[in-house]
Write a protein that holds these residues in place. Sequence first.
Motif, PDB file in Angstrom:
ATOM      1  N   THR A  14       0.833  -1.208   0.000  1.00 42.33           N
ATOM      2  CA  THR A  14       0.000   0.000   0.000  1.00 42.33           C
ATOM      3  C   THR A  14       0.864   1.252   0.000  1.00 42.33           C
ATOM      4  O   THR A  14       0.533   2.239  -0.653  1.00 42.33           O
ATOM      5  CB  THR A  14      -0.925   0.011   1.237  1.00 42.33           C
ATOM      6  N   TYR A  15       1.967   1.201   0.722  1.00 41.43           N
ATOM      7  CA  TYR A  15       2.842   2.369   0.836  1.00 41.43           C
ATOM      8  C   TYR A  15       4.047   2.301  -0.097  1.00 41.43           C
ATOM      9  O   TYR A  15       5.020   3.031   0.080  1.00 41.43           O
ATOM     10  CB  TYR A  15       3.282   2.547   2.290  1.00 41.43           C
ATOM     11  N   GLY A  16       3.989   1.435  -1.102  1.00 36.45           N
ATOM     12  CA  GLY A  16       5.022   1.400  -2.132  1.00 36.45           C
ATOM     13  C   GLY A  16       6.320   0.732  -1.725  1.00 36.45           C
ATOM     14  O   GLY A  16       7.340   0.902  -2.391  1.00 36.45           O
ATOM     15  N   MET A  17       6.295  -0.042  -0.683  1.00 31.96           N
ATOM     16  CA  MET A  17       7.501  -0.732  -0.212  1.00 31.96           C
ATOM     17  C   MET A  17       7.553  -2.117  -0.842  1.00 31.96           C
ATOM     18  O   MET A  17       7.288  -3.132  -0.195  1.00 31.96           O
ATOM     19  CB  MET A  17       7.494  -0.786   1.317  1.00 31.96           C
ATOM     20  N   THR A  18       7.904  -2.148  -2.104  1.00 27.37           N
ATOM     21  CA  THR A  18       7.826  -3.382  -2.889  1.00 27.37           C
ATOM     22  C   THR A  18       8.880  -4.420  -2.508  1.00 27.37           C
ATOM     23  O   THR A  18       8.760  -5.584  -2.900  1.00 27.37           O
ATOM     24  CB  THR A  18       7.945  -3.069  -4.388  1.00 27.37           C
ATOM     25  N   ASP A  19       9.894  -4.039  -1.753  1.00 33.76           N
ATOM     26  CA  ASP A  19      10.932  -4.988  -1.360  1.00 33.76           C
ATOM     27  C   ASP A  19      10.530  -5.833  -0.156  1.00 33.76           C
ATOM     28  O   ASP A  19      11.133  -6.865   0.106  1.00 33.76           O
ATOM     29  CB  ASP A  19      12.226  -4.249  -1.050  1.00 33.76           C
ATOM     30  N   VAL A  20       9.508  -5.429   0.564  1.00 36.71           N
ATOM     31  CA  VAL A  20       9.136  -6.119   1.801  1.00 36.71           C
ATOM     32  C   VAL A  20       8.713  -7.572   1.580  1.00 36.71           C
ATOM     33  O   VAL A  20       9.173  -8.453   2.322  1.00 36.71           O
ATOM     34  CB  VAL A  20       8.070  -5.317   2.576  1.00 36.71           C
ATOM     35  N   PRO A  21       7.862  -7.887   0.597  1.00 37.78           N
ATOM     36  CA  PRO A  21       7.509  -9.307   0.423  1.00 37.78           C
ATOM     37  C   PRO A  21       8.732 -10.217   0.209  1.00 37.78           C
ATOM     38  O   PRO A  21       8.809 -11.311   0.777  1.00 37.78           O
ATOM     39  CB  PRO A  21       6.603  -9.295  -0.815  1.00 37.78           C
TER      40      PRO A  21
END
Length: 78
Positions: A14-21
């Motif tokens: 949601t907050y654009g933190m695409t590296d988290v997954p």
Amino acid sequence: MTGYLQELRARALTYGMTDVPERLDSIVEAVIYGFALPIYAREEIDLIWEEIEHEQEIWSEPPTEEELQLRHPFFDEE
């Protein structure tokens, strides 16, 4: 996957933190294959949660007048 991790992934995206997954996958795999202890994995996940909360705070703050002028230079206040 638990509800906690699903929520963490969803909030990150949601907050654009695409590296988290990918980071979460790495942590889970490390525990499954015995490369990391669960307590350290939990600490890492808690740190990721704090990063997401910080990003959420940034997104929830309204922009200043200067930021609005930079984003919309031709917008007239009148």
